[in-house]
Write an enzyme that holds these catalytic residues in place. Structure first.
Site, PDB file in Angstrom:
ATOM      1  CE  LYS A 110      -2.319  -0.528   3.834  1.00  0.00           C
ATOM      2  NZ  LYS A 110      -1.789  -1.805   4.321  1.00  0.00           N
ATOM      3  NE  ARG A 116      -4.162  -1.135   9.902  1.00  0.00           N
ATOM      4  CZ  ARG A 116      -3.112  -0.531   9.364  1.00  0.00           C
ATOM      5  NH1 ARG A 116      -3.166   0.729   9.029  1.00  0.00           N
ATOM      6  NH2 ARG A 116      -2.015  -1.198   9.139  1.00  0.00           N
ATOM      7  NE  ARG A 156       7.109  -3.266   3.471  1.00  0.00           N
ATOM      8  CZ  ARG A 156       5.847  -2.972   3.777  1.00  0.00           C
ATOM      9  NH1 ARG A 156       5.526  -2.578   4.985  1.00  0.00           N
ATOM     10  NH2 ARG A 156       4.906  -3.105   2.884  1.00  0.00           N
ATOM     11  NE  ARG A 166       6.722  -0.537   9.863  1.00  0.00           N
ATOM     12  CZ  ARG A 166       5.591  -0.430   9.172  1.00  0.00           C
ATOM     13  NH1 ARG A 166       5.597   0.163   7.988  1.00  0.00           N
ATOM     14  NH2 ARG A 166       4.460  -0.899   9.637  1.00  0.00           N
ATOM     15  NE  ARG A 223       1.759  -4.715  10.975  1.00  0.00           N
ATOM     16  CZ  ARG A 223       2.615  -4.308  10.043  1.00  0.00           C
ATOM     17  NH1 ARG A 223       3.819  -4.828   9.963  1.00  0.00           N
ATOM     18  NH2 ARG A 223       2.257  -3.380   9.174  1.00  0.00           N
TER      19      ARG A 223
HETATM   20  P1  AMP Z   1       0.898   0.694   8.784  1.00  0.00           P
HETATM   21  O1  AMP Z   1       2.139   1.470   8.546  1.00  0.00           O
HETATM   22  O2  AMP Z   1      -0.290   1.234   8.030  1.00  0.00           O
HETATM   23  O3  AMP Z   1       1.072  -0.785   8.588  1.00  0.00           O
HETATM   24  O4  AMP Z   1       0.514   0.905  10.330  1.00  0.00           O
HETATM   25  C1  AMP Z   1       1.374   0.481  11.368  1.00  0.00           C
HETATM   26  C2  AMP Z   1       0.597   0.332  12.666  1.00  0.00           C
HETATM   27  O5  AMP Z   1       0.004   1.589  13.039  1.00  0.00           O
HETATM   28  C3  AMP Z   1      -0.564  -0.634  12.637  1.00  0.00           C
HETATM   29  O6  AMP Z   1      -0.147  -1.984  12.816  1.00  0.00           O
HETATM   30  C4  AMP Z   1      -1.419  -0.129  13.797  1.00  0.00           C
HETATM   31  O7  AMP Z   1      -0.868  -0.493  15.040  1.00  0.00           O
HETATM   32  C5  AMP Z   1      -1.267   1.382  13.651  1.00  0.00           C
HETATM   33  N1  AMP Z   1      -2.313   1.943  12.758  1.00  0.00           N
HETATM   34  C6  AMP Z   1      -2.114   2.581  11.562  1.00  0.00           C
HETATM   35  N2  AMP Z   1      -3.287   2.947  11.021  1.00  0.00           N
HETATM   36  C7  AMP Z   1      -4.250   2.527  11.872  1.00  0.00           C
HETATM   37  C8  AMP Z   1      -5.678   2.581  11.854  1.00  0.00           C
HETATM   38  N3  AMP Z   1      -6.354   3.141  10.831  1.00  0.00           N
HETATM   39  N4  AMP Z   1      -6.343   2.042  12.916  1.00  0.00           N
HETATM   40  C9  AMP Z   1      -5.692   1.479  13.951  1.00  0.00           C
HETATM   41  N5  AMP Z   1      -4.359   1.375  14.019  1.00  0.00           N
HETATM   42  C10 AMP Z   1      -3.636   1.891  12.994  1.00  0.00           C
END
Ligand code: AMP
Length: 218
Positions: A13, A88, A127, A162, A173
């Site tokens: 994404k 989400r 990654r 990360r 996740r």
């Molecule tokens: P991402 O970089 O989008 O994979 O987000 C990393 C982490 O941030 C996720 O695993 C969640 O812990 C938190 N996070 C990001 N966006 C959201 C969201 N819309 N709702 C809840 N947690 C989020």
């Protein structure tokens, strides 16, 4: 244009969002990036979010919704935006509908990037992300390797893994995604907004981008 990008963790994404935001000159709004920036800056929201992120759990809906509401109210998001990693949950999707309804706006499309679970695990664990500019690399796929090991091609920043891309957290996740976020595919299909794109590890980010543009009719 107002777009949402859906996809499991590791579906690419972030990479597609950067390409789309550049092409259509719209702000790329990534809640994950916002939380990581807040955590680095040690703000109260950052501290709260970090506990959830490190466990592979979702940050509570009210925190995320407040953050997005503030961000969408900024000038640069008035004419269009690309949401990456939000919504989400169905609660977040309902909140987004309400925010847009109040502003007299509508989503144009929801692009979902579909990747098999095996490919997701392989991608996520290989990654690497730049600490400075957030650029994403992959140490296994030739076309996505950095030129010099551990160094960002773009800005020279240090590349790191990360903490939520370690195997145990990846599994959690994916479980959280299947339970909370996957239902959004049906939610947006029902609204006639869904544009599915099938991707795999044998495709380059440019191949996937071509498929995304095709799905958008652009
Ligand atoms: P991402 O970089 O989008 O994979 O987000 C990393 C982490 O941030 C996720 O695993 C969640 O812990 C938190 N996070 C990001 N966006 C959201 C969201 N819309 N709702 C809840 N947690 C989020």
């Amino acid at each position: 244009m107002r777009l949402v990008l859906l996809g499991a963790p590791g579906a690419g994404k972030g990479t597609q969002a950067k390409l789309l935001a550049e092409k259509f000159k719209m702000p790329h709004i990534s809640t994950g990036d916002m939380f990581r920036a807040a955590a680095s800056a040690d703000t109260p929201i950052g501290k709260e979010a970090q506990t959830f992120m490190q466990a592979g759990a979702l940050v509570p809906d009210n925190v995320v919704i407040g953050l997005v509401q503030e961000r969408l109210a900024k000038e640069d998001a008035k004419t269009g935006f690309l949401l990456d990693g939000f919504p989400r949950t169905v609660i977040q999707a309902n909140a987004l509908d309400e925010m847009l309804r109040t502003a007299g706006q509508k989503l144009d499309a929801v692009v979902s990037i579909d990747v098999s679970e095996q490919d997701l695990i392989e991608r996520l664990s290989s990654r690497r992300t730049c600490r400075k500019c957030g650029a994403i690399y992959n140490i296994v796929f030739e076309s996505q390797k950095p030129k010099a090991e551990g160094v960002c091609d773009r800005c020279g920043g240090e590349l790191y893994q990360r903490s939520d891309e370690m195997p145990a957290v990846i599994k959690e996740r994916l479980r959280v995604y299947n339970k909370n976020t996957a239902p959004l595919v049906d939610y947006y299909r029902g609204k006639g907004l869904l544009r599915p794109v099938v991707a795999s590890n044998s495709m380059t980010p440019q191949d996937v981008f071509a498929a995304v543009l095709k799905a958008l009719g652009a």
